[in-house]
Design a protein around this motif. Structure first.
Motif, mmCIF file in Angstrom:
data_model
loop_
_atom_site.group_PDB
_atom_site.id
_atom_site.type_symbol
_atom_site.label_atom_id
_atom_site.label_comp_id
_atom_site.label_asym_id
_atom_site.label_seq_id
_atom_site.Cartn_x
_atom_site.Cartn_y
_atom_site.Cartn_z
ATOM 1 N N ASN A 13 -80.576 29.169 -13.611
ATOM 2 C CA ASN A 13 -79.591 29.985 -13.876
ATOM 3 C C ASN A 13 -78.067 29.238 -13.540
ATOM 4 O O ASN A 13 -77.272 29.655 -13.322
ATOM 5 N N THR A 20 -84.206 25.231 -1.463
ATOM 6 C CA THR A 20 -84.127 24.962 0.035
ATOM 7 C C THR A 20 -83.893 26.441 0.464
ATOM 8 O O THR A 20 -83.226 27.214 0.065
ATOM 9 N N PHE A 21 -84.421 26.518 1.826
ATOM 10 C CA PHE A 21 -84.224 27.964 2.577
ATOM 11 C C PHE A 21 -83.624 27.652 4.092
ATOM 12 O O PHE A 21 -84.072 26.819 4.599
ATOM 13 N N THR A 64 -90.328 35.200 4.443
ATOM 14 C CA THR A 64 -89.297 35.299 3.226
ATOM 15 C C THR A 64 -89.351 34.151 2.213
ATOM 16 O O THR A 64 -89.366 34.335 0.975
ATOM 17 N N ASP A 88 -90.843 34.530 -1.480
ATOM 18 C CA ASP A 88 -89.762 33.923 -2.683
ATOM 19 C C ASP A 88 -90.409 32.971 -3.702
ATOM 20 O O ASP A 88 -90.417 33.237 -4.805
ATOM 21 N N ARG A 145 -91.951 33.050 -7.934
ATOM 22 C CA ARG A 145 -91.520 32.126 -9.002
ATOM 23 C C ARG A 145 -92.560 31.556 -9.666
ATOM 24 O O ARG A 145 -92.479 31.070 -10.470
ATOM 25 N N HIS A 169 -80.950 35.955 -7.840
ATOM 26 C CA HIS A 169 -82.054 34.793 -8.137
ATOM 27 C C HIS A 169 -82.760 34.251 -7.132
ATOM 28 O O HIS A 169 -83.246 33.287 -6.975
ATOM 29 N N GLY A 170 -82.926 35.098 -5.880
ATOM 30 C CA GLY A 170 -83.854 34.611 -4.900
ATOM 31 C C GLY A 170 -83.437 35.427 -3.574
ATOM 32 O O GLY A 170 -82.612 36.052 -3.461
ATOM 33 N N SER A 171 -84.231 34.823 -2.406
ATOM 34 C CA SER A 171 -83.891 35.580 -1.367
ATOM 35 C C SER A 171 -82.793 35.031 -0.802
ATOM 36 O O SER A 171 -82.358 33.809 -0.990
ATOM 37 N N HIS A 173 -82.451 31.406 0.710
ATOM 38 C CA HIS A 173 -82.153 30.476 -0.451
ATOM 39 C C HIS A 173 -80.673 30.386 -0.783
ATOM 40 O O HIS A 173 -80.184 29.386 -0.939
#
Lengths: 300, 300
Positions: A119, A167-168, A241, A245, A249, B206-208, B211
């Motif tokens: 994206n 990365t979170f 979470t 996530d 994916r 596009h994600g949590s 992230h």
């Protein structure tokens, strides 16, 4: 620099902490030293801080490879990110030399990686690429590598190379919410409660974190959860979470075990969450992984 | 209390602020007063704080209905939550009388609502139920009602009744992350940048959030976004996260417009996000909505 008296020293130089690994001639660990001279704590005097470290370790001649935030814009010297087209072997070829006034010291910094997803949104790492290099030199595993921490990294590996990573802000948000805001008010006296952690992991499935975090508060005010379970529940929510996530994916996330490289305490939480969700995992000892990376970076 | 000299006063008494609405005999607004005597700022002396408010407004005889955190455990008097089986008309029948030493004052607190979702996870509201009551007495709309704020509420209405609601910690997380942690360091000089807000709304898909919030930082360190766009981008991420969460829960979210009840500045952000995502919305003026609620609560 091939003088046998020259010591090889690896430094994982992060934001808050610094870990140094002195290698013997065979690449084994001779000495390990940790301190709190992270890049935020040295007042910009990186060379002075390094000189002190060398004194502590009794070294005069040294071949040094550094990784982590020391190579960031706020570090000693900004090292451009590698792109994902460049394999991990490029780390060795892209070590950036830093000039110092220390006469018998060679000093290089490993670059980090930048990943632009489908994206067009970027993610970055500095330091974790070195851990992945080490893990891959110990294991031929494919699939997800997980490096938990303040900013947890999930790295997908195929055929010995990184193909994506995410990365979170898990550790950072846990810390922020424990110290400030609504949840912090009930988080003064906390226990480690495995069932509350497990409930948080499961609840993470049911909505975005910004919603489930409020439900954590609602559990307490409706007397459905004791206040001292909040920290464990919140930790479960944050880790859950991440895992959900990742699951979204990947078509077949259980195809191969998740390789977890982190401190024993933190890794244990992730292993427990992964087990709850039926996902196979394997833990790696981070010092062993870092040593393996150093051997790869120092080898010609 | 049917004496025509008795004034009817509604108080929206929240955590940080208090808003009082003095009604005329026809239920129109005679006077509005706001102050910062939220429940956290009155040192537990609710009656003294109310006495001062009545003095400020020049009132002796008053019939008072209060809503909001004043009815919470940390408020004046804890009022049990209503369950979702109880319609909003039950608010009127469940006003809880609070005894005071003020001789000619009747003082009641509206209860909040508790909702247990299909997974057994609770959510709660105190104050917003009164806004929803008001909005529904002005409009026969069905679908989602949105009450943005520190803790944003999305309330689904069918046939004039609430059937579910969800809270998001949007305002609180924005505030925490602006003041502390990684993103706060680049959020010192911020502009309002509509295109950064829009990019954040889109990226939330596009994600949590744990992230995408890190990607906000990655955009800055890779020079893909100027640092002073961070606040707008983060705001877009948080609001987008709400909308995408709601979209996942509803088969046909666009069936009816989202009814937004909030301050003009905050509502404008949500309306902009909803428009970006092609979702119809209508804004309501919160004072008008609150007055409508008061008329319903005071009517016999």
């Amino acid at each position: 620099m091939t003088d046998p008296d020259t010591s090889r020293l690896g430094i994982d130089w992060g934001t808050s902490n610094r870990r140094a690994y002195l290698l013997d001639a065979q690449g084994g660990l001779m000495r390990q030293h940790s301190d709190e001279a992270g890049i935020l704590h040295v007042n910009g005097d990186f060379e002075g801080s390094l000189r002190q470290l060398l004194q502590t370790l009794g070294l005069q001649r040294a071949d040094i490879v550094m990784s982590g935030m020391v190579g960031s814009r706020n570090g000693w010297h900004e090292v451009p990110y590698l792109s994902m087209e460049q394999p991990l072997t490029a780390l060795h070829d892209n070590l950036m030399e830093v000039r110092t006034s220390l006469p018998e010291v060679r000093c290089r910094i490993a670059p980090g990686y930048k990943y632009i997803d489908a994206n067009g949104i970027p993610d970055v790492m500095r330091g974790e690429e070195t851990q992945v290099l080490g893990a891959l030199s110990l294991s031929a595993a494919n699939g997800w590598f997980l490096l938990p921490g303040t900013h947890s990294k999930w790295v997908r590996v195929e055929n010995g190379g990184m193909i994506e990573f995410l990365t979170f802000m898990t550790g950072e948000l846990f810390s922020l919410m424990s110290q400030h805001g609504t949840l912090s008010k009930v988080m003064t006296e906390q226990q480690s409660v495995p069932e509350a952690f497990a409930a948080g992991v499961q609840a993470a499935r049911h909505g975005s974190f910004t919603h489930t975090a409020f439900c954590c508060r609602a559990l307490v005010v409706t007397d459905m959860m004791p206040p001292d379970h909040t920290a464990s529940y919140l930790s479960g929510l944050l880790i859950g979470t991440e895992v959900y996530d990742i699951l979204k994916r990947t078509d077949a996330p259980q195809q191969s075990a998740v390789q977890v490289v982190g401190s024993p305490a933190l890794s244990a939480r992730y292993l427990s969450a992964l087990e709850l969700l039926g996902i196979e995992a394997r833990a790696w000892q981070p010092d062993a992984v870092y040593l393996a990376a150093l051997r790869a970076l120092f080898s010609p």
